[in-house]
Design a protein around this motif. Structure first.
Motif, PDB file in Angstrom:
ATOM      1  N   CYS A   1      -2.537   0.568   1.832  1.00  9.08           N
ATOM      2  CA  CYS A   1      -1.462   0.019   0.992  1.00  9.08           C
ATOM      3  C   CYS A   1      -2.029  -0.688  -0.219  1.00  9.08           C
ATOM      4  CB  CYS A   1      -0.601  -0.948   1.821  1.00  9.08           C
ATOM      5  SG  CYS A   1       0.360  -0.129   3.104  1.00  9.08           S
TER       6      CYS A   1
ATOM      7  N   LEU B   1       6.953   6.603  -8.660  1.00  5.30           N
ATOM      8  CA  LEU B   1       7.091   7.347  -7.415  1.00  5.30           C
ATOM      9  C   LEU B   1       6.291   6.683  -6.309  1.00  5.30           C
ATOM     10  CD1 LEU B   1       8.122   9.811  -5.869  1.00  5.30           C
ATOM     11  CD2 LEU B   1       6.122  11.073  -6.705  1.00  5.30           C
ATOM     12  N   ILE B   2       5.073   6.302  -6.640  1.00  7.67           N
ATOM     13  CA  ILE B   2       4.215   5.651  -5.650  1.00  7.67           C
ATOM     14  C   ILE B   2       4.846   4.352  -5.178  1.00  7.67           C
ATOM     15  CG2 ILE B   2       2.002   4.491  -5.335  1.00  7.67           C
ATOM     16  CD1 ILE B   2       0.765   6.583  -7.159  1.00  7.67           C
TER      17      ILE B   2
ATOM     18  N   VAL C   1       7.825   5.189  -2.829  1.00 11.12           N
ATOM     19  CA  VAL C   1       7.374   5.630  -1.508  1.00 11.12           C
ATOM     20  C   VAL C   1       6.902   4.443  -0.686  1.00 11.12           C
ATOM     21  CG1 VAL C   1       5.632   6.977  -0.275  1.00 11.12           C
ATOM     22  CG2 VAL C   1       6.818   7.956  -2.244  1.00 11.12           C
ATOM     23  N   ARG C   2       6.117   3.600  -1.327  1.00 14.20           N
ATOM     24  CA  ARG C   2       5.594   2.412  -0.634  1.00 14.20           C
ATOM     25  C   ARG C   2       6.737   1.525  -0.166  1.00 14.20           C
ATOM     26  NH1 ARG C   2       4.389  -2.752  -1.835  1.00 14.20           N
ATOM     27  NH2 ARG C   2       2.580  -3.693  -0.792  1.00 14.20           N
TER      28      ARG C   2
ATOM     29  N   ILE D   1       9.855   2.386   0.557  1.00 13.69           N
ATOM     30  CA  ILE D   1      10.558   3.036   1.676  1.00 13.69           C
ATOM     31  C   ILE D   1       9.794   2.855   2.969  1.00 13.69           C
ATOM     32  CG2 ILE D   1      11.272   5.278   2.634  1.00 13.69           C
ATOM     33  CD1 ILE D   1      11.900   6.100  -0.302  1.00 13.69           C
ATOM     34  N   LYS D   2       8.481   3.038   2.914  1.00  9.49           N
ATOM     35  CA  LYS D   2       7.664   2.905   4.123  1.00  9.49           C
ATOM     36  C   LYS D   2       7.711   1.478   4.658  1.00  9.49           C
ATOM     37  CE  LYS D   2       4.453   6.729   3.598  1.00  9.49           C
ATOM     38  NZ  LYS D   2       3.037   7.128   3.553  1.00  9.49           N
TER      39      LYS D   2
END
Length: 842
Positions: free
Chosen positions: A3, A810-811, A814-815, A817-818
């Motif tokens: 992360c 985008l990165i 995504v981070r 959401i995770k």
């Protein structure tokens, strides 16, 4: 850890993207400040290799020099007398020498004899043939002779412990006739009846030499330093003083000389020469120092040129200063040139001026029916008649030698006039000829008289009783005579220029003829300059006087009657055409460099210092300044005469040398452009237009650094050459023209409401309005571009920046959401849920 890496990558991508975008969007350009005031030239001494024309390094130590015609005679210390051809000062060469037995410390020329101060001897060297000088006599001096001057039949020796007067009427047998032992003499100059002695630690000493057999000190002025050399001009003596530099002394009353002013030339002044309003000083360790002496109470340094040796002596001839430069031999330095002649004074006479001669501060005018007139020219802006002598005939021509003026008087022959006191000239002798005398020249003890069709040789050793000793019958009406060495050049009107051998004046003989109309003639070295009436100025090679040949000519607007030569300029009295100044530095290609209109008709001309004296017939005597003062700004461009000709090579009589609309001074001092080139950056635009109209940089052919030449932007593409994005939509003008083929003057080339830059960022065609609705995709035509060029172009960088930002976002998404998923998966289990779970398991 994963992360953290993703977080760092996203942050870095954002930063890079922002930097790329900021570079892409930035449109600021730094333009050189061409309007900053640059005063570097206003105080700059003109030290430049361009000033030195040529040099010749002798094997000895050049201590002093004298100039006669095209030859410089160097006193070369242990190497004796050296004869250097300076006909071409850019390439001086030794043509002869005579090694004296002592140390040659000074030299002067009188006729065909060089008088050399050779330590304990005065050497008399025959230089009639400078390629083979030979000693013909000597005087064994009791002391150490370091300086010499000649006046008439007397040589004055600076003998350290005395001033010695030596009779040189027979140079094969010189003998002392008097001395003055009260002075510590190092150098000497003679003016009138006074010898001015550079007396080393005693300053200036004034010696009465009315009777050279009994010289006596009559005045003195002691300087603070050591005086080695002296020069006289008018009522002022100029001393080379190693402490005070050039010292100006008032000698209007030589019994009471007084200080006018001085200027320290910062180099140990050892020699001094005067030309017009300038004193040229040999500064031992500073070379040539050019001093403005127009106001001798306040002499000022205006230019300098540092030679490579030690400057011991200096002489000026025309527009060249010749320096005896110790172990570096002879140096030839360009100093000035006559341009833009202008009348500065005139003197009306009762008769019509035909001929003129100058000696010291007096001009002697043959005034036709007005006899001989003596004009005080100490101030040429205000010449005034101070004396005259009535003659029995009509005065045509005049020549001066010592204290006697020799006047040709039509129907009255040759008249000898005592001018020792020019306020009371008196006839002391005459020679009655059988013809019609017009021209006269004097050489030594002989006057050469142009008497209608006969050249007569008149013995004037006793001017109270002149007598003919020889003659040569020619043809034509003789207007003028010039003597050079053993040859007389006779201007015989329509019969041409006759060349007569006078090596034996008792038997002169014609040896050659130059077939051009000849009203006047002047000779310099191997060249004769002929005033050829309506044929202008004709120039003949006389290296072989038996076969003269024309090598050049200059057509004038008037009829050439008289001519005089000084340095690289011939001054032509062109009758109703006034005075013409002709550049003769290359006699095969003479060119007019200046003219001065007169109110009368110019017949005769004589040059002295920086003034031409013109006998203007019904216009009387006219004084024309022909050599400019070094500080003069003739064209009012803010640059001095010497700065223009020495340093910048601009035209001192034209304030816009390259005709680009910019003043020379402004080009050099403010804009820093080339005043001799109208397009310094070679972009096709005139410097004046760039600076005054387009506001572009005249020293840079792409002012806005957009890849387009200023000329092309202004004249071809009609873009702003000072802004690399004329239409302000974010695209460089060059890229719009050569990459995207869009209009650099329109932000929306296809008129679809989206500017060109945005269309390219969005991948649309900025030249097709059909892509503006977003329904028709734009496929970039990569075939016309190299892929790498596209990526490195502003649009390519913009696309990369957008992709980078999208990738970073985008990165981050995504981070996020995770992280939400992880939080949900780790939610605590309630007691009810736990009970239900246990029941199901059971």
């Amino acid at each position: 850890m994963k992360c953290k890496l993703v977080k760092c990558t996203s942050v870095l991508a954002c930063i890079v993207s922002l930097l790329v975008l900021s570079c892409f969007m930035t449109n600021s350009i730094v333009i050189p400040n061409i309007n900053s005031n640059n005063e570097k030239a206003t105080e700059q001494l003109l030290e430049t290799d361009e000033a030195e024309l040529g040099f010749y390094n002798t094997t000895g130590y050049a201590r002093a020099l004298a100039i006669s015609g095209d030859v410089a005679y160097l006193a070369d210390d242990t190497q004796g007398l050296r004869c250097i051809n300076i006909g071409d000062p850019t390439n001086p060469s030794e043509i002869g020498s005579y090694n004296t037995s002592g140390n040659a410390l000074d030299v002067v020329i009188a006729g065909d004899v060089a008088y050399v101060a050779d330590c304990y001897f005065l050497r008399c060297i025959n230089i009639s043939n400078p390629t083979s000088p030979s000693e013909i006599g000597s005087y064994d001096n009791p002391g150490n002779c370091s300086g010499v001057a000649v006046s008439g039949d007397v040589a004055y020796l600076a003998d350290w412990d005395a001033l010695r007067c030596v009779n040189i009427s027979d140079p094969t047998n010189p003998s002392q006739i008097g001395s003055c032992s009260s002075v510590n003499a190092w150098g000497v100059a003679v003016s009138g009846d006074v010898a001015y002695v550079a007396a080393y630690s005693q300053g200036l000493r004034c010696i009465n030499i009315t009777d050279p057999s009994n010289p006596s000190e009559i005045g003195d002025y002691n300087t603070t330093g050591y005086v080695r050399r002296v020069a006289v001009s008018g009522d002022v003596v100029y001393l080379a003083d190693d402490v005070q530099g050039v010292v100006c002394i008032n000698i209007s009353d030589p019994t009471s000389p007084s200080l006018l002013g001085f200027n320290n030339s910062w180099g140990g002044a050892l020699g001094v020469a005067i030309s017009g309003d300038l004193a040229y000083v040999a500064g031992q360790f500073q070379g040539l120092q050019c001093i403005n002496i127009s106001d001798p109470t306040n002499p000022s340094l205006i230019a300098s040129f540092n030679t490579t040796g030690q400057a011991w002596d200096i002489k000026v001839s025309g527009d060249v200063a010749y320096i005896a430069d110790w172990h570096q031999g002879l140096r030839c330095i360009k100093i000035s040139e006559p341009i833009n002649p202008s009348e500065i004074g005139a003197c009306s006479l009762s008769g019509n001026a035909w001929g003129v001669a100058v000696s010291g501060d007096v001009a002697y005018v043959a005034a036709y029916d007005g006899d001989l007139r003596c004009i005080d020219i100490s101030d040429p802006t205000s010449p005034s008649e101070i004396g005259y002598c009535v003659l029995s005939g009509y005065a045509w021509g005049v020549a001066v030698s010592g204290d006697v003026a020799y006047v040709t008087a039509e129907f009255g022959d040759l008249r000898c006039v005592n001018i020792s006191d020019p306020t009371k000239p008196s006839e002391i002798g005459f020679y009655l000829s059988s013809g019609d005398a017009k021209g006269v020249a004097v050489s030594g003890d002989v006057a050469y008289l142009g008497d209608w069709e006969v050249l007569r040789c008149i013995d004037i050793s006793d001017p109270t009783s002149p007598s003919e000793i020889g003659y040569c019958v020619l043809s034509g009406d003789i207007y003028g005579v010039e003597v050079s060495g053993d040859v007389a050049y006779v201007a015989a009107n329509n019969a041409g220029l006759w060349i007569v051998n006078i090596s034996d004046p008792t038997s002169p003989s014609e040896i050659g003829v130059f077939s051009r109309i000849a009203r006047g003639v002047a000779v310099s070295g191997d060249v004769a300059y002929v005033a050829a009436y309506d044929e202008g100025l004709r120039i003949a090679n006389i290296s072989d006087p038996t076969s003269p040949s024309e090598i050049g000519y200059c057509v004038l607007s008037g009829d050439a009657y008289g001519v005089a030569v000084s340095g690289d300029v011939a001054y032509v009295a062109a009758y109703n055409g006034g005075l013409w100044c002709v550049n003769i530095s290359n006699p095969t290609s003479p060119s007019e460099i200046g003219t001065c209109s007169l109110s009368g008709n110019a017949w005769g001309v004589a040059i002295s210092g920086d003034v031409a004296y013109v006998a203007a017939y019904d216009g009387d005597l006219r004084c024309i300044k022909v050599i400019q003062n070094g500080e003069d700004d003739l064209d009012s461009d803010g640059l001095t005469f010497l700065q223009e000709i020495w340093y910048y090579n601009t035209n001192p009589s034209n304030n816009d040398t390259d005709n680009d609309g910019l003043n020379d001074g402004n080009e050099i001092l403010i804009y820093q452009t080339n005043a001799t080139n109208d397009d310094m950056d070679d972009d096709g635009l005139n410097d004046g237009n760039e600076i005054l109209i387009y506001q572009t940089n005249a020293t840079n052919n792409d002012t806005d650094s957009d890849g387009l030449n200023d000329y092309d932007e202004i004249m071809v593409y009609l873009t702003n050459a000072t802004n690399n994005d004329t239409d302000g939509e974010g695209l460089n003008d060059y890229d719009e023209i050569h990459v995207y083929y869009t209009n650099p003057r329109m932000s929306d080339t296809d008129g679809d409401g989206i500017n060109d830059y945005d269309e390219i960022l969005l991948g649309r065609d900025p030249n097709d309005p059909g892509t503006g609705d977003g329904n028709i995709p734009f496929v970039p035509i990569m075939s016309t571009m190299n892929a790498m060029d596209f990526l490195l172009s502003p649009i390519g960088l913009g696309i990369l920046a957008v992709i980078g930002v999208a990738f970073a976002m985008l990165i981050i998404a995504v981070r996020t959401i995770k992280e939400l998923q992880n939080k949900i998966s780790k939610k605590p289990i309630s007691k009810t849920d736990k009970k239900d779970f246990i029941k199901k398991e059971e």
